[in-house]
Write an enzyme that holds these catalytic residues in place. Structure first.
Site, PDB file in Angstrom:
ATOM      1  CB  THR A  66      -2.850   4.361 -14.763  1.00  0.00           C
ATOM      2  OG1 THR A  66      -2.928   3.711 -16.018  1.00  0.00           O
ATOM      3  CG2 THR A  66      -4.050   5.242 -14.594  1.00  0.00           C
ATOM      4  CB  THR A  67       1.791   2.223 -16.748  1.00  0.00           C
ATOM      5  OG1 THR A  67       0.583   1.789 -17.329  1.00  0.00           O
ATOM      6  CG2 THR A  67       2.686   1.042 -16.512  1.00  0.00           C
TER       7      THR A  67
HETATM    8  P1  ADP Z   1       0.296   4.864 -19.096  1.00  0.00           P
HETATM    9  O1  ADP Z   1      -0.650   3.841 -18.568  1.00  0.00           O
HETATM   10  O2  ADP Z   1       1.163   5.432 -18.031  1.00  0.00           O
HETATM   11  O3  ADP Z   1      -0.347   5.882 -19.956  1.00  0.00           O
HETATM   12  P2  ADP Z   1       1.382   3.827 -21.505  1.00  0.00           P
HETATM   13  O4  ADP Z   1       1.618   2.381 -21.736  1.00  0.00           O
HETATM   14  O5  ADP Z   1       0.247   4.493 -22.187  1.00  0.00           O
HETATM   15  O6  ADP Z   1       1.328   4.052 -19.985  1.00  0.00           O
HETATM   16  O7  ADP Z   1       2.715   4.561 -21.927  1.00  0.00           O
HETATM   17  C1  ADP Z   1       2.880   5.935 -21.813  1.00  0.00           C
HETATM   18  C2  ADP Z   1       4.275   6.341 -22.185  1.00  0.00           C
HETATM   19  O8  ADP Z   1       4.605   5.931 -23.493  1.00  0.00           O
HETATM   20  C3  ADP Z   1       4.415   7.840 -22.131  1.00  0.00           C
HETATM   21  O9  ADP Z   1       5.594   8.177 -21.455  1.00  0.00           O
HETATM   22  C4  ADP Z   1       4.478   8.240 -23.595  1.00  0.00           C
HETATM   23  O10 ADP Z   1       5.273   9.385 -23.762  1.00  0.00           O
HETATM   24  C5  ADP Z   1       5.112   7.038 -24.225  1.00  0.00           C
HETATM   25  N1  ADP Z   1       4.731   6.889 -25.623  1.00  0.00           N
HETATM   26  C6  ADP Z   1       3.499   6.726 -26.128  1.00  0.00           C
HETATM   27  N2  ADP Z   1       3.525   6.604 -27.469  1.00  0.00           N
HETATM   28  C7  ADP Z   1       4.819   6.697 -27.831  1.00  0.00           C
HETATM   29  C8  ADP Z   1       5.517   6.656 -29.085  1.00  0.00           C
HETATM   30  N3  ADP Z   1       4.883   6.490 -30.233  1.00  0.00           N
HETATM   31  N4  ADP Z   1       6.854   6.783 -29.069  1.00  0.00           N
HETATM   32  C9  ADP Z   1       7.498   6.943 -27.912  1.00  0.00           C
HETATM   33  N5  ADP Z   1       6.915   6.987 -26.703  1.00  0.00           N
HETATM   34  C10 ADP Z   1       5.600   6.879 -26.657  1.00  0.00           C
END
Ligand code: ADP
Ligand code: MG
Length: 591
Positions: free
Chosen positions: A99-100
């Site tokens: 969602t972000t």
């Molecule tokens: P959203 O609300 O869009 O899901 P998040 O704060 O969950 O936002 O962030 C999602 C992003 O973070 C994705 O692009 C995912 O690939 C990246 N991500 C999640 N965990 C990791 C990690 N351990 N290392 C690198 N990128 C990550």
């Protein structure tokens, strides 16, 4: 992000675009407002993203990292900016996670669109090219994706953990990720293997303990205690459970009225009647073997009275009262029983069976657990614990994201790497594709490709890394064919992100890109904001109504009826008098 500065030679004169000032201003104002919203959530992206503390007007405080929640609570007034809030909501319902991401991508696309517009490209050309680019992007992502078997529990847990990693409760992801996977898998119906209804997973929140005490309950949990009136039972083995929707209390008259009884013998008779009435009901219930009653909350009259609770306790029937109406469906599905709406329909075959129903003390409160249910329906309950309400609420939101991730994987069984790997690969492949396209289209697709780099840039920036150095290296690694190279925010370098177990469902990425593009295209196509005033008919109707409320009176009523009749006539004669229809509907609603 490298901005598109040098305008490419345009292929023909007709493609260049000159708009008038006002339209340009409106478009720019819309884009700027929407970008402001995107910038607000940008710092929350990724595992090292910041959290937001939201303070609502009624003094409530929320701490969250979830894009949809942040935007939902934001007071956004500008209509184009509101579209971004809705965009986040759509992603929430389509995929549940990302969602972000979707809002950040939309913000970056809007920034590129502004540059394209200032270079004189027509909004329609930009919009069509964006559509083409997003379709191609989905193809590229699908080609990158790795197929997954639903029996592969490890991979499912990995993707649930990725989604939980970026949350406030990330330290509990080792507990919550398997829990999310197990609960989704337990509600999958073999007859419809790719459908998951998250309503079959009930989340019960109970203050006390830590998130570590969160557990999956195979059965039912009620966040209330059993009735203790007259020493009624609070633990029942071999329970025969009835879910009732009628009241065990003396009947009331339909209209509000009071009966004055002055004679003592008459009063005695009334009390005796009441006792007999209730006893009669309880005997019928007991005759079926029922020993646990779940009583739906009633608004018309008390569902149970002190007297009925007393007799129920004597009959050794355990009572859980005030069960919410909306929970009945879940409860009956879990217990595999039927709700009973009338005492006349109270029959043994409508009861549910469980090994144990017991009241347990938890923290400073009590809950009732139903376990060992026979022929249990495909449902699960998750009992979330936490030391304060803020943590519990955020744990629930995070768990919802994790459940959605597993649901996405059940319905579309493909995984994709995270950590900015898909975005940079898309950017590279679309950039190459833009070179073979002609004219403005190629130019717009290149801008689209550049906009997608916002995700790796932001991930690096939020993790406190040197964004330019990291993204340049990432781009190089992808150019050398390492399509799964991504930003490892923990080590602060580029590694094969699949090996780091940072995986996410394909559906989250594809829906983020298509939804963001759709939203940007819509904003681009707006060239004016029109404020509509009420028509004369609506104003007259409102005036008449307000005077009637103020002064009342026969004459105004008569005038109003005349007006309604007149507006109906106009509506019948000419269907297009839309204002008339509005006035008519407004009056009908208010009357
Ligand atoms: P959203 O609300 O869009 O899901 P998040 O704060 O969950 O936002 O962030 C999602 C992003 O973070 C994705 O692009 C995912 O690939 C990246 N991500 C999640 N965990 C990791 C990690 N351990 N290392 C690198 N990128 C990550
Ligand atoms: Mg997420």
């Amino acid at each position: 992000m490298a901005a598109v500065t040098a305008a490419q030679p345009r292929s023909s004169k007709t493609e260049s675009y000159v708009d008038n000032k006002r339209k340009e201003d409106i478009r720019q104002a819309n884009i700027k407002a929407a970008r402001a919203v995107a910038d607000a959530v940008r710092t929350s992206l990724g595992p090292k993203g910041m959290d937001k503390m939201i303070s609502t007007a009624n003094g409530e405080v929320i701490i969250t990292n979830d894009g949809a929640t942040i935007l939902n609570k934001m007071e956004v007034l500008q209509p184009a900016a509101k579209m971004l809030v809705d965009l986040s909501k759509s992603q929430d319902s389509a995929a549940g996670d990302g969602t972000t991401t979707v809002v950040v991508i939309a913000g970056a696309l809007l920034k590129q669109c502004l540059l394209l517009l200032t270079n004189g490209i027509h909004p329609t050309v930009i919009s069509d090219s964006l559509h083409k680019a997003s379709t191609k992007a989905v193809d590229v992502l699908t080609a990158m994706a790795v197929p997954l078997e639903i029996s592969d529990r490890e991979s499912l847990i990995k993707s649930a953990s990725t989604s939980l990693n970026s949350k406030v409760v990330s330290q509990y992801s080792t507990l919550l990720a398997p829990l999310a996977v197990d609960s989704v898998l337990s509600v999958v119906d073999p007859a419809k293997p790719d459908m998951v209804d998250l309503r079959d997973i009930k989340i019960v929140k109970k203050l006390g303990g830590t998130v570590d005490d969160t557990e999956l309950v195979k059965g039912l949990v009620f966040d209330k205690k059993a009735s203790h009136a007259a020493g009624g039972p609070t633990r029942m083995e071999n329970a025969k459970i009835a879910v009732i929707q009628f009241q065990i209390s003396p009947p009331k008259t339909d209209i509000e009225q009071s009966i004055v009884v002055s004679d003592y013998t008459q009063m005695d008779r009334i009390l005796k009647e009441e006792r007999n009435y209730i006893l009669g009901m309880i005997k019928k219930i007991k005759a079926t073997g029922c020993n646990v009653l779940l009583i739906q909350k009633s608004i018309l009259r008390d569902a149970v009275t002190d007297l009925s609770l007393h007799y129920l306790a004597k009959a050794k029937i355990m009572v859980i009262k005030d069960v919410e109406r909306e929970d009945i469906e879940f409860i009956t599905k879990t217990l595999n029983c039927l709700p009973i709406a009338n005492i006349e329909h109270f029959r043994a075959e409508k009861l549910g069976h469980a090994d144990l129903v017991e009241e347990v003390s938890l923290g400073d409160g009590k809950i009732v657990k139903v376990t060992g249910i026979k022929d249990m329906g495909r449902t699960t309950t998750v009992l979330i614990r936490g030391s304060n309400q803020l943590v519990i609420d955020e744990a629930e939101r995070s768990l919802h994201d994790a459940l959605c991730v597993v649901r996405c994987l059940v319905s579309k069984r493909f995984l994709i790497a995270g950590g900015g790997a898909p975005e940079i690969e898309l950017s590279r492949q679309l950039g190459a594709w833009s070179k073979v396209l002609h004219g403005m289209e190629g130019y717009c697709v290149r801008s689209f490709a550049e906009a997608l780099e916002v995700i790796p840039y932001t991930l690096a920036e939020n993790a406190g890394l040197n964004r330019i150095a990291i993204v340049t290296e990432l781009r190089n690694r992808h150019a050398q064919g390492e399509i799964n190279a991504g930003i490892n925010v923990r080590k602060g370098q580029i590694t094969n992100i699949l090996e780091e177990n940072v995986v996410q469902p394909l559906l989250v990425s594809t829906s983020a890109i298509t939804l963001a593009t759709e939203c940007v295209r819509m904003i681009l196509k707006i060239d004016d904001i029109v404020n509509v005033r009420d028509s004369t008919m609506v104003s007259t109707a409102k005036y008449l109504l307000s005077s009637r409320i103020l002064y009342g009176g026969f004459f105004l009523n008569f005038l109003l009826c005349l007006f309604v009749f007149f507006s109906k006539l106009c509506f019948l004669v000419n269907n297009e008098t839309i204002h008339m229809q509005h006035a008519h509907l407004a009056i009908q609603a208010l009357l």
